[in-house]
Scaffold this motif. Structure first.
Motif, PDB file in Angstrom:
ATOM      1  N   ALA A 212      -7.285   2.360  -2.566  1.00 11.69           N
ATOM      2  CA  ALA A 212      -6.006   2.018  -1.942  1.00 11.69           C
ATOM      3  C   ALA A 212      -5.068   3.223  -1.918  1.00 11.69           C
ATOM      4  O   ALA A 212      -4.352   3.454  -0.934  1.00 11.69           O
ATOM      5  CB  ALA A 212      -5.355   0.851  -2.680  1.00 11.69           C
ATOM      6  N   HIS A 235      -1.481   0.777   5.347  1.00  9.94           N
ATOM      7  CA  HIS A 235      -0.543   0.441   4.279  1.00  9.94           C
ATOM      8  C   HIS A 235      -0.594  -1.058   3.955  1.00  9.94           C
ATOM      9  O   HIS A 235      -0.486  -1.448   2.792  1.00  9.94           O
ATOM     10  CB  HIS A 235       0.878   0.844   4.677  1.00  9.94           C
ATOM     11  CG  HIS A 235       1.147   2.314   4.596  1.00  9.94           C
ATOM     12  ND1 HIS A 235       0.775   3.083   3.514  1.00  9.94           N
ATOM     13  CD2 HIS A 235       1.767   3.173   5.470  1.00  9.94           C
ATOM     14  CE1 HIS A 235       1.155   4.338   3.717  1.00  9.94           C
ATOM     15  NE2 HIS A 235       1.747   4.418   4.887  1.00  9.94           N
ATOM     16  N   GLN A 236      -0.750  -1.878   4.981  1.00  9.21           N
ATOM     17  CA  GLN A 236      -0.831  -3.320   4.737  1.00  9.21           C
ATOM     18  C   GLN A 236      -2.073  -3.657   3.922  1.00  9.21           C
ATOM     19  O   GLN A 236      -2.038  -4.495   3.006  1.00  9.21           O
ATOM     20  CB  GLN A 236      -0.861  -4.073   6.071  1.00  9.21           C
ATOM     21  CG  GLN A 236      -0.700  -5.584   5.939  1.00  9.21           C
ATOM     22  CD  GLN A 236       0.619  -5.983   5.289  1.00  9.21           C
ATOM     23  OE1 GLN A 236       1.669  -5.422   5.596  1.00  9.21           O
ATOM     24  NE2 GLN A 236       0.569  -6.929   4.355  1.00  9.21           N
ATOM     25  N   GLU A 237      -3.165  -2.962   4.229  1.00  8.09           N
ATOM     26  CA  GLU A 237      -4.412  -3.192   3.487  1.00  8.09           C
ATOM     27  C   GLU A 237      -4.242  -2.811   2.022  1.00  8.09           C
ATOM     28  O   GLU A 237      -4.668  -3.538   1.112  1.00  8.09           O
ATOM     29  CB  GLU A 237      -5.540  -2.374   4.121  1.00  8.09           C
ATOM     30  CG  GLU A 237      -6.898  -2.599   3.457  1.00  8.09           C
ATOM     31  CD  GLU A 237      -8.025  -1.805   4.111  1.00  8.09           C
ATOM     32  OE1 GLU A 237      -9.131  -1.755   3.510  1.00  8.09           O
ATOM     33  OE2 GLU A 237      -7.825  -1.233   5.193  1.00  8.09           O
ATOM     34  N   ARG A 238      -3.592  -1.659   1.765  1.00  6.88           N
ATOM     35  CA  ARG A 238      -3.420  -1.248   0.363  1.00  6.88           C
ATOM     36  C   ARG A 238      -2.406  -2.141  -0.345  1.00  6.88           C
ATOM     37  O   ARG A 238      -2.541  -2.403  -1.550  1.00  6.88           O
ATOM     38  CB  ARG A 238      -3.033   0.230   0.263  1.00  6.88           C
ATOM     39  CG  ARG A 238      -1.724   0.636   0.875  1.00  6.88           C
ATOM     40  CD  ARG A 238      -1.594   2.143   1.006  1.00  6.88           C
ATOM     41  NE  ARG A 238      -1.236   2.798  -0.228  1.00  6.88           N
ATOM     42  CZ  ARG A 238      -0.078   3.431  -0.442  1.00  6.88           C
ATOM     43  NH1 ARG A 238       0.860   3.478   0.493  1.00  6.88           N
ATOM     44  NH2 ARG A 238       0.169   4.005  -1.587  1.00  6.88           N
ATOM     45  N   LEU A 239      -1.426  -2.653   0.397  1.00  2.00           N
ATOM     46  CA  LEU A 239      -0.462  -3.577  -0.201  1.00  2.00           C
ATOM     47  C   LEU A 239      -1.176  -4.801  -0.756  1.00  2.00           C
ATOM     48  O   LEU A 239      -0.895  -5.263  -1.880  1.00  2.00           O
ATOM     49  CB  LEU A 239       0.562  -4.000   0.865  1.00  2.00           C
ATOM     50  CG  LEU A 239       1.840  -4.682   0.375  1.00  2.00           C
ATOM     51  CD1 LEU A 239       2.698  -3.695  -0.406  1.00  2.00           C
ATOM     52  CD2 LEU A 239       2.636  -5.236   1.555  1.00  2.00           C
ATOM     53  N   GLU A 240      -2.117  -5.307   0.012  1.00  2.00           N
ATOM     54  CA  GLU A 240      -2.873  -6.497  -0.421  1.00  2.00           C
ATOM     55  C   GLU A 240      -3.716  -6.195  -1.661  1.00  2.00           C
ATOM     56  O   GLU A 240      -3.872  -7.051  -2.538  1.00  2.00           O
ATOM     57  CB  GLU A 240      -3.732  -6.993   0.736  1.00  2.00           C
ATOM     58  CG  GLU A 240      -2.902  -7.564   1.895  1.00  2.00           C
ATOM     59  CD  GLU A 240      -3.697  -7.734   3.173  1.00  2.00           C
ATOM     60  OE1 GLU A 240      -4.936  -7.517   3.137  1.00  2.00           O
ATOM     61  OE2 GLU A 240      -3.095  -8.079   4.212  1.00  2.00           O
ATOM     62  N   VAL A 241      -4.249  -4.977  -1.719  1.00  3.68           N
ATOM     63  CA  VAL A 241      -5.047  -4.591  -2.898  1.00  3.68           C
ATOM     64  C   VAL A 241      -4.169  -4.590  -4.140  1.00  3.68           C
ATOM     65  O   VAL A 241      -4.525  -5.154  -5.180  1.00  3.68           O
ATOM     66  CB  VAL A 241      -5.682  -3.198  -2.687  1.00  3.68           C
ATOM     67  CG1 VAL A 241      -6.332  -2.717  -3.993  1.00  3.68           C
ATOM     68  CG2 VAL A 241      -6.707  -3.235  -1.573  1.00  3.68           C
ATOM     69  N   GLU A 243      -1.360  -6.103  -4.644  1.00  3.35           N
ATOM     70  CA  GLU A 243      -0.926  -7.467  -4.979  1.00  3.35           C
ATOM     71  C   GLU A 243      -2.022  -8.192  -5.756  1.00  3.35           C
ATOM     72  O   GLU A 243      -1.761  -8.871  -6.743  1.00  3.35           O
ATOM     73  CB  GLU A 243      -0.569  -8.222  -3.698  1.00  3.35           C
ATOM     74  CG  GLU A 243       0.757  -7.771  -3.086  1.00  3.35           C
ATOM     75  CD  GLU A 243       1.032  -8.382  -1.724  1.00  3.35           C
ATOM     76  OE1 GLU A 243       0.091  -8.975  -1.136  1.00  3.35           O
ATOM     77  OE2 GLU A 243       2.172  -8.258  -1.229  1.00  3.35           O
ATOM     78  N   LYS A 244      -3.249  -8.017  -5.306  1.00  2.36           N
ATOM     79  CA  LYS A 244      -4.390  -8.660  -5.961  1.00  2.36           C
ATOM     80  C   LYS A 244      -4.587  -8.121  -7.381  1.00  2.36           C
ATOM     81  O   LYS A 244      -4.926  -8.864  -8.306  1.00  2.36           O
ATOM     82  CB  LYS A 244      -5.654  -8.436  -5.122  1.00  2.36           C
ATOM     83  CG  LYS A 244      -6.883  -9.185  -5.638  1.00  2.36           C
ATOM     84  CD  LYS A 244      -8.058  -8.988  -4.697  1.00  2.36           C
ATOM     85  CE  LYS A 244      -9.309  -9.719  -5.213  1.00  2.36           C
ATOM     86  NZ  LYS A 244     -10.462  -9.508  -4.304  1.00  2.36           N
ATOM     87  N   ARG A 251       2.520  -1.337  -5.598  1.00  2.00           N
ATOM     88  CA  ARG A 251       2.938  -2.182  -4.475  1.00  2.00           C
ATOM     89  C   ARG A 251       4.318  -1.741  -3.977  1.00  2.00           C
ATOM     90  O   ARG A 251       4.550  -1.649  -2.760  1.00  2.00           O
ATOM     91  CB  ARG A 251       2.978  -3.645  -4.904  1.00  2.00           C
ATOM     92  CG  ARG A 251       3.400  -4.604  -3.793  1.00  2.00           C
ATOM     93  CD  ARG A 251       3.448  -6.046  -4.283  1.00  2.00           C
ATOM     94  NE  ARG A 251       3.951  -6.892  -3.213  1.00  2.00           N
ATOM     95  CZ  ARG A 251       5.237  -7.079  -2.943  1.00  2.00           C
ATOM     96  NH1 ARG A 251       6.159  -6.442  -3.660  1.00  2.00           N
ATOM     97  NH2 ARG A 251       5.614  -7.867  -1.953  1.00  2.00           N
ATOM     98  N   THR A 254       4.141   1.392  -1.958  1.00  3.87           N
ATOM     99  CA  THR A 254       3.624   1.087  -0.622  1.00  3.87           C
ATOM    100  C   THR A 254       4.699   0.474   0.272  1.00  3.87           C
ATOM    101  O   THR A 254       4.786   0.780   1.470  1.00  3.87           O
ATOM    102  CB  THR A 254       2.422   0.137  -0.719  1.00  3.87           C
ATOM    103  OG1 THR A 254       1.472   0.668  -1.646  1.00  3.87           O
ATOM    104  CG2 THR A 254       1.751  -0.042   0.636  1.00  3.87           C
TER     105      THR A 254
END
Length: 465
Positions: A212, A235-241, A243-244, A251, A254
């Motif tokens: 990420a 950036h949206q993809e890394r944000l989800e990572v 968050e998980k 987060r 990002t």
């Protein structure tokens, strides 16, 4: 009795593990409480080494909370413990922690001396990995001092060590350091290839967090190439990572990247909301430095909305934070933000004094990039005031520094100002040489609109002699 002692030690180790998880989740006060409890167990057990290691954990949290003097005292205490124990490796690790604080306080020569000392320890111990990590610390200081070729050589040496050790993760991290230098030199395609290579390594390792982080590096290059929608998706993809993973700090970082893109797209209210959200995260984390950085982002939006007094108040607040942290470089950057507002308010003398103060800081730090930025600002103020000679002196010095550093953005944009000044003064051939170099850079970065404008300007200069 021994069973009870074993139980106590196991409990302390568990407390430390939980505390580190708490830190990654942003629960720093809970982490501090756990480390304090862990510390008391080791004191009761008389385990000096484990107590010193715990002091280091506490000190790193103190740094994030802006309590750098308290952190230094803790590192100094653990240094003395490791010296007494004859633990050379742990002492060298502690020197590294102290050196990083020294860098933030602008004491770069002292920091280099500490890193050199730990380098010699690791060489004597035959600890190739720790030596390579130390080379990385030294390389980052070299970058700040504008010694990018020396830094690249050190990173290359690190890379070879990690390849020999078969340490794929550390090699990939080093590729990232090299890629960021390539970006500063305008070698964005080479940088993208390096980031893609490390992305594949982290995917193979199953390291979601490092993957990420790499996506973020790639996204920032996409922004520079004008590919903002692709950057937003990354950036949206890394944000989800994050968050998980429950990684609140990453987060929030990002969110800042996304907010800056929103600003460029004219979505300033959405950007403000994102910065406000990350501000609250950093406040909860007790991360004074990141909170101050976020205040700067908010202040720049306030300026764009014409709310200059509110912006000044925010910059003043972050200035006080950086002064408390002893972070000379970040304080100097903030002085530049304030100076630019002073210019817009017609307070040119105040702005000049601020830029002069930051120039002295960057000179003391040996920060060539910071010096070049400040000289550019001084040159632009001189242009506004009609002082062509002063403008030329500052801009030409800034331009030479960027050429020496290989910073493409600086070469392009300082070159534009310098070239236009020379053209206006009738030095058409010298102006053309500089402006054509800027044109080549703009084409390389894919800045098509600016390319067209500069081509028009060059046509106005007429054919070369």
């Amino acid at each position: 009795m021994f069973e009870k002692l074993g139980d106590a030690r196991s409990r302390a180790v568990t407390l430390g593990d939980i505390a580190r998880i708490r830190v990654s989740k942003g629960q720093v006060d809970e982490a501090l409480a756990l480390h304090q409890e862990e510390l008391e167990v080791y004191e009761k057990l008389g385990d000096a080494r484990s107590r010193a290691v715990t002091l280091g954990d506490i000190a790193r949290i103190r740094v994030d909370k802006g309590q750098v003097d308290e952190a230094l005292a803790l590192h100094q205490e653990r240094l003395e413990v490791f010296e007494k124990l004859g633990d050379a490796r742990s002492r060298a690790v502690t020197l590294g922690d102290i050196a990083r604080i020294r860098v933030d306080k602008g004491q770069v020569d002292e920091a280099l001396a500490l890193h050199q000392e730990r380098l010699e320890v690791f060489e004597k111990l035959g600890d190739a990995r720790s030596r390579a990590v130390t080379l990385g610390d030294i390389a980052r200081i070299r970058v700040d001092k504008g010694q990018v070729d020396e830094a690249l050589a050190l990173h290359q040496e690190m890379l070879e060590v990690f390849e020999k050790l078969g340490d794929a993760r550390s090699r990939a991290v080093t590729l990232g350091d090299i890629a960021r230098i390539r970006v500063s030199k305008g070698q964005v395609d080479e940088a993208l290839a390096l980031h893609q290579e490390r992305l594949e390594v982290f995917e193979k390792l199953g390291d979601a967090r490092s993957r990420a982080v790499t996506l973020g590096d790639i996204a920032r290059i996409r922004v520079d190439k004008g590919q903002v929608d692709e950057a937003l998706a990354l950036h949206q993809e890394r944000l989800e990572v994050f968050e998980k993973l429950g990684d609140a700090r990453s987060r929030a970082v990002t969110l800042g990247d996304i907010a800056r893109i929103r600003v460029d797209k004219g979505q300033v209210d959405e950007a403000l909301a994102l910065h406000q959200e990350r501000l609250e995260v950093f406040e909860k984390l007790g991360d004074a430095r990141s909170r101050a950085v976020t205040l700067g982002d908010i202040a720049r939006i306030r300026v764009s909305k014409g709310q200059v007094d509110e912006a000044l108040a925010l910059h003043q607040e972050r200035l006080e934070v950086f002064e408390k942290l002893g972070d000379a470089r970040s304080r100097a950057v903030t002085l530049g933000d304030i100076a630019r507002i002073r210019v817009s308010k017609g307070q040119v003398d105040e702005a000049l004094a601020l830029h002069q103060e930051r120039l002295e800081v960057f000179e003391k730090l040996g920060d060539k990039d910071g010096q070049a930025h400040t000289l550019w600002s001084l040159g632009r103020i001189a242009l506004l005031g009609g002082d062509s000679q002063q403008a030329y002196d500052c801009l030409s010095e800034a331009y030479r520094a960027n050429l020496e550093l290989g910073h493409l953005e600086g070469i392009i944009y300082v070159g534009l100002d310098l070239g236009k000044l020379l053209a206006a003064a009738g030095h058409r051939e010298e102006a053309r040489t500089i402006l054509e170099r800027s044109l080549t850079g703009l084409k390389h970065l894919g800045r098509s609109a600016q390319v067209r404008q500069l081509e028009d300007l060059l046509r106005q200069l007429g054919e070369p002699a």
